[in-house]
Design a protein around this motif. Structure first.
Motif, PDB file in Angstrom:
ATOM      1  N   VAL A  19       0.838  -1.206   0.000  1.00 33.48           N
ATOM      2  CA  VAL A  19       0.000   0.000   0.000  1.00 33.48           C
ATOM      3  C   VAL A  19       0.868   1.248   0.000  1.00 33.48           C
ATOM      4  N   THR A  23       0.725   3.769  -3.256  1.00 29.22           N
ATOM      5  CA  THR A  23      -0.001   5.022  -3.061  1.00 29.22           C
ATOM      6  C   THR A  23       0.497   6.140  -3.974  1.00 29.22           C
ATOM      7  N   PHE A  43      -4.559  12.560  -5.074  1.00 32.59           N
ATOM      8  CA  PHE A  43      -5.165  11.365  -4.521  1.00 32.59           C
ATOM      9  C   PHE A  43      -6.677  11.307  -4.720  1.00 32.59           C
TER      10      PHE A  43
END
Length: 273
Positions: A19, A23, A43
């Motif tokens: 993760v 990201t 994001f």
């Protein structure tokens, strides 16, 4: 029960690191496909896939020319490094001749020299030979820099190769040239693939050498082109993200294509002599 807990903890840690590693990738992709806005966040998931960002970045940034230059430089550097490194590493790893250890450590010394200490003298030398603003100004220094690692890496493979195979080839009448290219190189494809991937990534991402040696736009490579593109479109994050994805895509493709051999080569290359 203990083994199951250990396995669960291992998968949990791996998932956490996955993760963390993915990201930034998700962020840059969502920005690249997102709307054209100077305040877009990295994001937020885009409402739709804006493929026009890539076409616009490709056209405005002249990345077609820059990608062609980078491909040319990378192919020549990787090919020259692979051939020269295999030849030199075979001599250092298999053959025995006076001064072999001294010459090998002289090659390895190249790994300790910082590029920043060499780029200015290299510039004046290449300018004296009228090679600046040419492809040779990028190919020759990067080949020399990569050769130190290539010789070190491939020598480790040749030193760890089976002596019985080499002796069997010599008993069958094979020359040193035949033993190298017909026996050892096919057996060492994982190690060679690992070296090719690493040298390709180094060459593709090289910025300082291109910045110093090249001043005209016709010979710019993609890292240098992206730097100029960023200066012109610093407020358009979607366009910058799209350009970054275009530049990183060839490296990802090469790594995915050679992933199995790359990992195998890393594991075999980690064996100590």
């Amino acid at each position: 029960m203990t083994g199951r807990l250990e396995r669960g903890a291992t998968y949990g840690i791996l998932a956490l690191f996955a993760v963390v590693a993915l990201t930034p990738v998700v962020g840059i992709l969502s920005t690249a496909f997102g709307p054209r806005s100077g305040t877009a966040t990295g994001f937020s998931l885009p409402d739709g896939l804006n493929w026009a960002n890539f076409a616009d970045a490709w056209t405005r940034g002249h990345f077609g020319t820059y990608l062609s230059n980078s491909v040319l430089v990378a192919v020549v550097v990787v090919t020259a490094t692979a051939v020269l490194a295999v030849l030199a590493a075979y001599a250092f790893g298999v053959m025995r001749f006076p001064g072999s250890n001294l010459l090998f450590y002289l090659f390895v010394l190249g790994l300790t020299l910082p590029q920043e200490a060499l780029v200015v003298p290299l510039y004046f030398d290449l300018r004296y030979w009228q090679l600046t603003d040419t492809y040779w100004a990028l190919i020759l220094p990067q080949t020399a820099q990569s050769l130190a690692f290539g010789v070190f890496w491939m020598r480790t493979y040749f030193r760890g190769s089976s002596r019985s195979v080499i002796e069997a080839a010599r008993i069958d009448g094979a020359s040193s040239w035949t033993t190298l290219w017909r026996v050892l190189v096919p057996m060492g494809r994982p190690a060679l693939s690992t070296m090719v991937v690493i040298v390709f990534m180094w060459t593709w991402n090289e910025f300082l050498m291109a910045l110093v040696m090249v001043s005209d736009e016709a010979h710019r490579t993609v890292p240098l082109g992206l730097a100029f593109f960023q200066g012109q479109h610093s407020s358009d994050t979607a366009l910058l993200a799209a350009a970054s994805v275009l530049i990183a895509l060839p490296v990802v493709v090469v790594y995915v294509a050679l992933q199995r051999r790359f990992i195998e080569g890393m594991l075999t290359g980690a064996v100590k002599e």
